[in-house]
Design an enzyme around this catalytic site. Structure first.
Site, PDB file in Angstrom:
ATOM      1  N   ASP A 275       0.851  -1.195   0.000  1.00 49.77           N
ATOM      2  CA  ASP A 275       0.000   0.000   0.000  1.00 49.77           C
ATOM      3  C   ASP A 275       0.886   1.246   0.000  1.00 49.77           C
ATOM      4  OD1 ASP A 275      -3.220   0.521   0.991  1.00 49.77           O
ATOM      5  OD2 ASP A 275      -1.804   2.196   1.109  1.00 49.77           O
TER       6      ASP A 275
ATOM      7  N   THR B 142     -12.181   3.699  -1.153  1.00 52.87           N
ATOM      8  CA  THR B 142     -11.727   4.812  -1.993  1.00 52.87           C
ATOM      9  C   THR B 142     -11.304   4.359  -3.383  1.00 52.87           C
ATOM     10  OG1 THR B 142      -9.477   4.633  -1.117  1.00 52.87           O
ATOM     11  CG2 THR B 142     -10.963   6.194  -0.014  1.00 52.87           C
TER      12      THR B 142
ATOM     13  N   HIS C  70     -12.055  -1.087  -7.005  1.00 54.50           N
ATOM     14  CA  HIS C  70     -11.598  -2.385  -7.522  1.00 54.50           C
ATOM     15  C   HIS C  70     -11.349  -3.232  -6.284  1.00 54.50           C
ATOM     16  CE1 HIS C  70      -8.974  -4.739 -10.597  1.00 54.50           C
ATOM     17  NE2 HIS C  70      -8.900  -5.413  -9.446  1.00 54.50           N
TER      18      HIS C  70
ATOM     19  N   HIS D 280     -10.309  -5.172  -3.231  1.00 56.21           N
ATOM     20  CA  HIS D 280      -8.969  -5.368  -2.671  1.00 56.21           C
ATOM     21  C   HIS D 280      -9.083  -5.787  -1.214  1.00 56.21           C
ATOM     22  CE1 HIS D 280     -10.096  -1.113  -2.369  1.00 56.21           C
ATOM     23  NE2 HIS D 280      -9.443  -1.072  -1.213  1.00 56.21           N
TER      24      HIS D 280
HETATM   25  P1  AMP Z   1      -9.734   1.581   0.437  1.00 49.71           P
HETATM   26  O1  AMP Z   1      -9.730   2.937   1.080  1.00 49.71           O
HETATM   27  O2  AMP Z   1     -10.166   0.469   1.326  1.00 49.71           O
HETATM   28  O3  AMP Z   1     -10.486   1.621  -0.887  1.00 49.71           O
HETATM   29  O4  AMP Z   1      -8.223   1.253   0.110  1.00 49.71           O
HETATM   30  C1  AMP Z   1      -7.532   1.796  -0.956  1.00 49.71           C
HETATM   31  C2  AMP Z   1      -6.079   1.728  -0.623  1.00 49.71           C
HETATM   32  O5  AMP Z   1      -5.335   1.900  -1.812  1.00 49.71           O
HETATM   33  C3  AMP Z   1      -5.607   2.799   0.366  1.00 49.71           C
HETATM   34  O6  AMP Z   1      -5.064   2.168   1.528  1.00 49.71           O
HETATM   35  C4  AMP Z   1      -4.543   3.557  -0.430  1.00 49.71           C
HETATM   36  O7  AMP Z   1      -3.457   3.969   0.364  1.00 49.71           O
HETATM   37  C5  AMP Z   1      -4.136   2.549  -1.481  1.00 49.71           C
HETATM   38  N1  AMP Z   1      -3.576   3.100  -2.705  1.00 49.71           N
HETATM   39  C6  AMP Z   1      -4.063   4.141  -3.441  1.00 49.71           C
HETATM   40  N2  AMP Z   1      -3.297   4.337  -4.521  1.00 49.71           N
HETATM   41  C7  AMP Z   1      -2.308   3.408  -4.482  1.00 49.71           C
HETATM   42  C8  AMP Z   1      -1.205   3.087  -5.336  1.00 49.71           C
HETATM   43  N3  AMP Z   1      -0.942   3.782  -6.450  1.00 49.71           N
HETATM   44  N4  AMP Z   1      -0.384   2.079  -4.964  1.00 49.71           N
HETATM   45  C9  AMP Z   1      -0.617   1.379  -3.827  1.00 49.71           C
HETATM   46  N5  AMP Z   1      -1.657   1.613  -3.004  1.00 49.71           N
HETATM   47  C10 AMP Z   1      -2.487   2.620  -3.319  1.00 49.71           C
HETATM   48 ZN    ZN Z   2     -10.184  -2.292 -11.859  1.00 57.06          ZN
END
Ligand code: AMP
Ligand code: ZN
Length: 113
Positions: A30, A94, A97, A99
């Site tokens: 992350d 946020t 997709h 995860h």
């Molecule tokens: P969520 O808020 O549960 O949708 O988690 C999204 C996560 O993606 C957050 O913890 C962000 O820090 C992470 N994130 C956003 N952009 C990137 C990126 N380019 N590379 C790695 N993690 C990312």
């Molecule tokens: Zn996607």
């Protein structure tokens, strides 16, 4: 899917710190870690969230959790780890997709909310 950040990471258009990859899923660090170990495990297929899952995804989700168990061993997460998947606005999702956050490396609050 176009305009999806994690699809762009899957395609390699956006770089990531990859820790695992196979035909079905990808795991990477992350960008804003909330624990000493904070890895995201995602299906390569675009699925918006847990809310979009159906029977056709059962093998894929089972596979992802097997990968998480293997990763936990490889990353040495001996003291335990937490798996979180935020789905929708109230959960604070946020990135649209699916995860799975894998968090470890410090004691975590037992409360979920
Ligand atoms: P969520 O808020 O549960 O949708 O988690 C999204 C996560 O993606 C957050 O913890 C962000 O820090 C992470 N994130 C956003 N952009 C990137 C990126 N380019 N590379 C790695 N993690 C990312
Ligand atoms: Zn996607």
């Amino acid at each position: 899917m176009e305009d999806c950040l994690f699809c762009s990471i899957v395609s390699g258009a956006i770089p990531s710190k990859k820790v695992y990859e196979d035909d079905l899923c990808l795991a990477f660090r992350d960008i804003n870690p909330l624990a000493p170990t904070h890895v995201l495990v995602i299906p390569k297929e675009h699925i918006a969230s847990c809310a979009e899952l159906s029977e056709e995804h059962e093998a894929l989700i089972g596979h992802i959790f097997t990968v998480i168990a293997k990763l936990a061993k490889e990353l040495g997460l001996k003291n335990g780890f937490r798996v979180v998947s935020n789905s929708g606005v109230d959960a604070g999702q946020t990135v649209g997709h699916l995860h799975f956050h894998v968090l470890a490396g410090k004691p975590m609050n037992a409360k979920m909310v």
